[in-house]
Design an enzyme around this catalytic site. Sequence first.
Site, short mmCIF file in Angstrom:
data_model
loop_
_atom_site.label_atom_id
_atom_site.label_comp_id
_atom_site.label_asym_id
_atom_site.label_seq_id
_atom_site.Cartn_x
_atom_site.Cartn_y
_atom_site.Cartn_z
N ARG A 109 13.21 -10.71 26.05
CA ARG A 109 13.47 -10.20 27.39
C ARG A 109 13.69 -8.68 27.40
O ARG A 109 13.26 -7.99 28.32
CB ARG A 109 14.70 -10.91 27.97
N LYS A 134 18.54 -27.77 24.97
CA LYS A 134 19.25 -29.05 24.95
C LYS A 134 20.32 -29.03 26.03
O LYS A 134 21.49 -28.70 25.78
CB LYS A 134 19.86 -29.29 23.57
N ALA A 138 20.23 -23.22 13.92
CA ALA A 138 19.17 -22.22 13.85
C ALA A 138 19.24 -21.36 12.59
O ALA A 138 18.21 -21.05 11.97
CB ALA A 138 19.22 -21.33 15.10
N LYS A 152 25.27 -34.49 22.97
CA LYS A 152 26.00 -34.21 21.73
C LYS A 152 26.72 -32.87 21.81
O LYS A 152 27.74 -32.66 21.15
CB LYS A 152 25.08 -34.29 20.52
N THR A 175 25.95 -30.95 14.73
CA THR A 175 26.59 -30.11 15.73
C THR A 175 28.11 -30.21 15.67
O THR A 175 28.81 -29.22 15.89
CB THR A 175 26.08 -30.48 17.13
#
Length: 331
Positions: free
Chosen positions: A32, A104, A138, A189, A246
Site C-alpha cells: 500500500r 482469517k 508467518a 481459532k 495459534t
Amino acid sequence: MSRVAVMGAGSWGTAFALVLSDAGNDVTLWARRPELAAAINAEHQNPDYFSGVALPPSLCAVSDPAEAMEGAELVVLGVPSQSLRPNLSHWPIPSDAIVVSLAKGIERGTGLRMSQVVAEAGGIDAERIAVVTGPNLAREIAERQPSASVVASTSEATAAALQQACHTPRFRAYTNTDVIGCELGGATKNVIALAVGMAIGLGFGANATASVITRGLAEITRLGQALGADPYTFSGLAGLGDLVATCSSPLSRNRTFGEELGRGRTVAEISASTRQVAEGVLSCASIQALAAAQEVEMPIVDAVAAVVGGELTPAELMTTLMSRSAKPERY
C-alpha cells in the site's frame, strides 16, 4: 510457472509471496505504501515485518494495484478481513484469475466468510475462489521452517491448481473442498487464542490453557456443523492444527493480544501499539452473532466478545467460564 499477484505486504502476505516465489512462480507483491515497495525492491527484505529475512531476488514489489495484477493468473488477497471489501471495490482483478483469500476473519455487519465477501464484492464465481488456512505462523514460514497448510475451494480443479502453485520442499499444501469448515476454523481459532492469551496473562498454567483449547475446538465444531461444514475438517490442519499453533506460540498476534489483556492493558492501548491486526478482536462479535443465529452455544466466544466490548475483565471471563453449570463433556 504462473504469474501471481499478492495483494498485501503485511507479514502473512509477504511470507506467502515468498512461498509462491520459491515454488517457481513469477510473483509481484503489492504494498500500500510506495516507500515500503521501494525498500523491498532495494533490500530484498520487508523491513517493516521481516527485517533480516531474505526475500527471493526475483520477487518484486509495486504500489500500484493495476500494475501488480496485470496479466496475473493467480491473485492472492493478503489484506485484513475488514478491509477486504473496500479494496475489492476498486481493484481490477483479471476476469480469468484464480482469487485466493489469506484472511482469517468474519466480516462485521454481514457475518460473511472471506470467500463470500470475494464472491459478493468482487463478482467472482465460487469455482474461481480458494482459501489458504492451517497453522500459518508467518515468521516461521518466511524463515522456511517446515509447514503444512490447507488450500480449499469448492472446485477440486481450483484447489489442485493452487496446491501446485504453492507446494515447496518446505511448504506442504493439502487440498480440501470444505470451504465453510476451513474458513470457520481459521476465523474462530483467533477468538479462542485471545482467551488462551488472557489465561496466560493472568498467570494460569497448562491445565487452564489446555482446557480452553479443547473446549474451544468443541465450540468451533458445533458452529461448523450447524453451518454445513464437514466435522472431520476440524480434526485436521484447518481446525486442530491451526488452533494449536495459534494458541501455543508467542508468535501468534491473537494469543499475544490476549496476554496483554490479561496483564491489564486495554484493547485500545494494545491496538495503538502495533501495526499488526489481531483478527479475533475484529471478528469475535460477528462469530458470536453467527452462533446466536444458529442457536449454537459458544461460551468462550461470548466471554471474549464481552471482554473486547468492555463488559467483562479477563479475570471475570475466567470466573464466568468456570462457574457455568456442570454438563456432560459431549453436551
